[in-house]
Write a protein that holds these residues in place. Structure first.
Motif, PDB file in Angstrom:
ATOM      1  N   ALA A 153       0.811  -1.218   0.000  1.00  0.00           N
ATOM      2  CA  ALA A 153       0.000   0.000   0.000  1.00  0.00           C
ATOM      3  C   ALA A 153       0.846   1.270   0.000  1.00  0.00           C
ATOM      4  CB  ALA A 153      -0.939   0.004   1.207  1.00  0.00           C
ATOM      5  N   LEU A 154       2.158   1.145   0.173  1.00  0.00           N
ATOM      6  CA  LEU A 154       3.020   2.330   0.177  1.00  0.00           C
ATOM      7  C   LEU A 154       3.083   2.957  -1.214  1.00  0.00           C
ATOM      8  CD1 LEU A 154       6.036   1.236   2.416  1.00  0.00           C
ATOM      9  CD2 LEU A 154       4.044   2.620   3.035  1.00  0.00           C
ATOM     10  N   THR A 155       3.364   4.248  -1.243  1.00  0.00           N
ATOM     11  CA  THR A 155       3.514   4.982  -2.503  1.00  0.00           C
ATOM     12  C   THR A 155       4.732   5.889  -2.398  1.00  0.00           C
ATOM     13  OG1 THR A 155       2.041   6.741  -1.723  1.00  0.00           O
ATOM     14  CG2 THR A 155       1.039   4.964  -3.003  1.00  0.00           C
ATOM     15  N   PRO A 156       5.282   6.321  -3.536  1.00  0.00           N
ATOM     16  CA  PRO A 156       6.434   7.228  -3.511  1.00  0.00           C
ATOM     17  C   PRO A 156       6.160   8.470  -2.667  1.00  0.00           C
ATOM     18  CG  PRO A 156       6.131   6.388  -5.720  1.00  0.00           C
ATOM     19  CD  PRO A 156       4.937   5.922  -4.929  1.00  0.00           C
ATOM     20  N   GLY A 157       7.177   8.859  -1.888  1.00  0.00           N
ATOM     21  CA  GLY A 157       7.070  10.024  -1.025  1.00  0.00           C
ATOM     22  C   GLY A 157       6.811   9.693   0.429  1.00  0.00           C
ATOM     23  N   MET A 158       6.366   8.465   0.715  1.00  0.00           N
ATOM     24  CA  MET A 158       6.128   8.073   2.108  1.00  0.00           C
ATOM     25  C   MET A 158       7.457   7.851   2.830  1.00  0.00           C
ATOM     26  SD  MET A 158       2.760   5.637   1.823  1.00  0.00           S
ATOM     27  CE  MET A 158       1.170   6.375   1.453  1.00  0.00           C
ATOM     28  N   LYS A 159       7.403   7.897   4.151  1.00  0.00           N
ATOM     29  CA  LYS A 159       8.627   7.897   4.960  1.00  0.00           C
ATOM     30  C   LYS A 159       8.860   6.582   5.690  1.00  0.00           C
ATOM     31  CE  LYS A 159       8.227  12.900   5.659  1.00  0.00           C
ATOM     32  NZ  LYS A 159       8.043  13.985   6.649  1.00  0.00           N
ATOM     33  N   ILE A 160      10.136   6.276   5.875  1.00  0.00           N
ATOM     34  CA  ILE A 160      10.572   5.096   6.629  1.00  0.00           C
ATOM     35  C   ILE A 160      11.646   5.552   7.611  1.00  0.00           C
ATOM     36  CG2 ILE A 160      11.670   2.820   6.506  1.00  0.00           C
ATOM     37  CD1 ILE A 160      10.706   2.720   3.547  1.00  0.00           C
ATOM     38  N   GLY A 161      11.586   5.084   8.841  1.00  0.00           N
ATOM     39  CA  GLY A 161      12.591   5.413   9.836  1.00  0.00           C
ATOM     40  C   GLY A 161      13.281   4.169  10.357  1.00  0.00           C
ATOM     41  N   ILE A 162      14.577   4.268  10.579  1.00  0.00           N
ATOM     42  CA  ILE A 162      15.356   3.168  11.146  1.00  0.00           C
ATOM     43  C   ILE A 162      16.090   3.679  12.378  1.00  0.00           C
ATOM     44  CG2 ILE A 162      17.146   1.436  10.786  1.00  0.00           C
ATOM     45  CD1 ILE A 162      14.785   1.004   8.954  1.00  0.00           C
ATOM     46  N   SER A 163      15.707   3.186  13.549  1.00  0.00           N
ATOM     47  CA  SER A 163      16.419   3.530  14.788  1.00  0.00           C
ATOM     48  C   SER A 163      17.667   2.671  14.880  1.00  0.00           C
ATOM     49  CB  SER A 163      15.508   3.288  15.995  1.00  0.00           C
ATOM     50  OG  SER A 163      14.361   4.107  15.913  1.00  0.00           O
ATOM     51  N   ARG A 164      18.799   3.291  15.223  1.00  0.00           N
ATOM     52  CA  ARG A 164      20.078   2.604  15.173  1.00  0.00           C
ATOM     53  C   ARG A 164      20.731   2.539  16.547  1.00  0.00           C
ATOM     54  NH1 ARG A 164      23.610   4.102  10.403  1.00  0.00           N
ATOM     55  NH2 ARG A 164      24.467   5.570  11.902  1.00  0.00           N
ATOM     56  N   GLU A 165      21.664   1.610  16.678  1.00  0.00           N
ATOM     57  CA  GLU A 165      22.307   1.331  17.957  1.00  0.00           C
ATOM     58  C   GLU A 165      23.082   2.526  18.489  1.00  0.00           C
ATOM     59  OE1 GLU A 165      23.948  -2.828  19.517  1.00  0.00           O
ATOM     60  OE2 GLU A 165      25.297  -1.889  18.054  1.00  0.00           O
ATOM     61  N   ASP A 166      23.572   3.391  17.607  1.00  0.00           N
ATOM     62  CA  ASP A 166      24.352   4.547  18.057  1.00  0.00           C
ATOM     63  C   ASP A 166      23.474   5.710  18.519  1.00  0.00           C
ATOM     64  OD1 ASP A 166      23.361   5.523  15.686  1.00  0.00           O
ATOM     65  OD2 ASP A 166      25.311   5.861  14.739  1.00  0.00           O
ATOM     66  N   GLY A 167      22.159   5.503  18.569  1.00  0.00           N
ATOM     67  CA  GLY A 167      21.247   6.530  19.040  1.00  0.00           C
ATOM     68  C   GLY A 167      20.696   7.423  17.947  1.00  0.00           C
ATOM     69  N   THR A 168      21.165   7.254  16.725  1.00  0.00           N
ATOM     70  CA  THR A 168      20.657   8.053  15.617  1.00  0.00           C
ATOM     71  C   THR A 168      19.467   7.366  14.960  1.00  0.00           C
ATOM     72  OG1 THR A 168      22.129   7.023  14.002  1.00  0.00           O
ATOM     73  CG2 THR A 168      22.938   8.977  15.158  1.00  0.00           C
ATOM     74  N   LYS A 169      18.729   8.131  14.155  1.00  0.00           N
ATOM     75  CA  LYS A 169      17.626   7.583  13.377  1.00  0.00           C
ATOM     76  C   LYS A 169      17.834   7.947  11.922  1.00  0.00           C
ATOM     77  CE  LYS A 169      12.610   7.056  13.256  1.00  0.00           C
ATOM     78  NZ  LYS A 169      11.330   7.337  13.946  1.00  0.00           N
ATOM     79  N   ALA A 170      17.939   6.934  11.085  1.00  0.00           N
ATOM     80  CA  ALA A 170      18.092   7.156   9.648  1.00  0.00           C
ATOM     81  C   ALA A 170      16.702   7.307   9.039  1.00  0.00           C
ATOM     82  CB  ALA A 170      18.820   5.976   9.007  1.00  0.00           C
ATOM     83  N   ARG A 171      16.507   8.388   8.284  1.00  0.00           N
ATOM     84  CA  ARG A 171      15.204   8.667   7.682  1.00  0.00           C
ATOM     85  C   ARG A 171      15.287   8.512   6.172  1.00  0.00           C
ATOM     86  NH1 ARG A 171      15.761  11.878  12.165  1.00  0.00           N
ATOM     87  NH2 ARG A 171      13.972  11.909  13.591  1.00  0.00           N
ATOM     88  N   PHE A 172      14.361   7.732   5.644  1.00  0.00           N
ATOM     89  CA  PHE A 172      14.330   7.441   4.214  1.00  0.00           C
ATOM     90  C   PHE A 172      13.007   7.903   3.614  1.00  0.00           C
ATOM     91  CE2 PHE A 172      17.219   4.445   6.145  1.00  0.00           C
ATOM     92  CZ  PHE A 172      18.230   4.250   5.216  1.00  0.00           C
ATOM     93  N   ILE A 173      13.014   8.141   2.302  1.00  0.00           N
ATOM     94  CA  ILE A 173      11.803   8.452   1.564  1.00  0.00           C
ATOM     95  C   ILE A 173      11.637   7.417   0.455  1.00  0.00           C
ATOM     96  CG2 ILE A 173      12.905  10.054  -0.054  1.00  0.00           C
ATOM     97  CD1 ILE A 173      10.334  11.750   0.111  1.00  0.00           C
ATOM     98  N   VAL A 174      10.409   6.940   0.274  1.00  0.00           N
ATOM     99  CA  VAL A 174      10.137   5.902  -0.718  1.00  0.00           C
ATOM    100  C   VAL A 174      10.241   6.476  -2.126  1.00  0.00           C
ATOM    101  CG1 VAL A 174       8.382   4.326  -1.632  1.00  0.00           C
ATOM    102  CG2 VAL A 174       8.676   4.584   0.856  1.00  0.00           C
TER     103      VAL A 174
END
Length: 215
Positions: free
Chosen positions: A141-162
């Protein structure tokens, strides 16, 4: 074709190993739940608007982050908030799938790039398990422009766009295109899809989400 694909993908042992990921997921998620009268099955990707793909692909990519183990994946648009486990290789040489006992669990290919680092990171999850929908049930159901977040062990969060949403037949999965290093930090989310073979009781392909790092 995936926006992220390159004409000259950079092959590596990690890419070759990932070819088994498609086969493993497609062969193990074989539950009649997906075709029962009570449920229509997971959503399949719609035809993506070419302008939407072009716009998201052109969105400025962020610089690579230092490698750090991913802990959690969130996809707000489809209410995904799940822990991540490391995925390794089975004795057969195929990439193992997450266990089916936990429907809210995904895994990342620990032999490849970490999400946010340089390269194409891969996260896989089941579409359903014996007791119902699983973590990536609504991935289609995802479409281009939607967001994905990845929480990481170093305390940062990587943010992606579809960038794109595609479905591929398991017998003709373009692993070079899907897993290639495109020269920037990218992410692939993968689950089963592409129809369900009632006779063989298994999915016929895979849904693939292509995304790139924006922050």
């Amino acid at each position: 074709m995936l926006v992220a694909a390159t004409d000259t993908p950079r092959r590596s042992p990690a890419v070759r190993a990932l070819k088994g990921l498609v086969l493993t997921l497609a062969a193990t998620t074989t539950f009649a739940f997906a075709v029962s009268e009570q449920h229509a099955g997971p959503p399949q990707p719609a035809m993506a608007d070419g302008h939407a793909r072009a716009a998201t692909a052109a969105t400025r990519a962020a610089a690579p982050l230092p490698a750090s183990r991913p802990l959690r994946v969130t996809v707000p648009a489809i209410r995904v908030d799940a822990p991540l486990m490391d995925l390794g290789l089975e004795d057969s040489g195929r990439l193992a799938a997450p266990p089916e006992i936990d429907k809210n669990l995904a895994g990342w290919w620990a032999g490849g790039p970490a999400p946010g680092a340089q390269g194409t990171a891969v996260i896989a999850g089941h579409v359903d398990v014996p007791n119902g929908p699983a973590v990536f049930y609504d991935l289609g159901a995802l479409t281009p422009g939607m967001k994905i977040g990845i929480s990481r062990e170093d305390g940062t969060k990587a943010r992606f766009i579809v960038d794109g949403v595609d479905v591929y037949d398991a017998d003709n999965f373009p692993d070079d295109k899907v897993y290639a290093d495109t020269g920037r930090p990218e992410l692939r989310l993968i689950t089963c899809g592409g129809g369900f073979d009632k006779q063989r009781q298994q999915y016929e392909g895979n849904v693939v989400i292509a995304a790139h790092l924006v922050g």
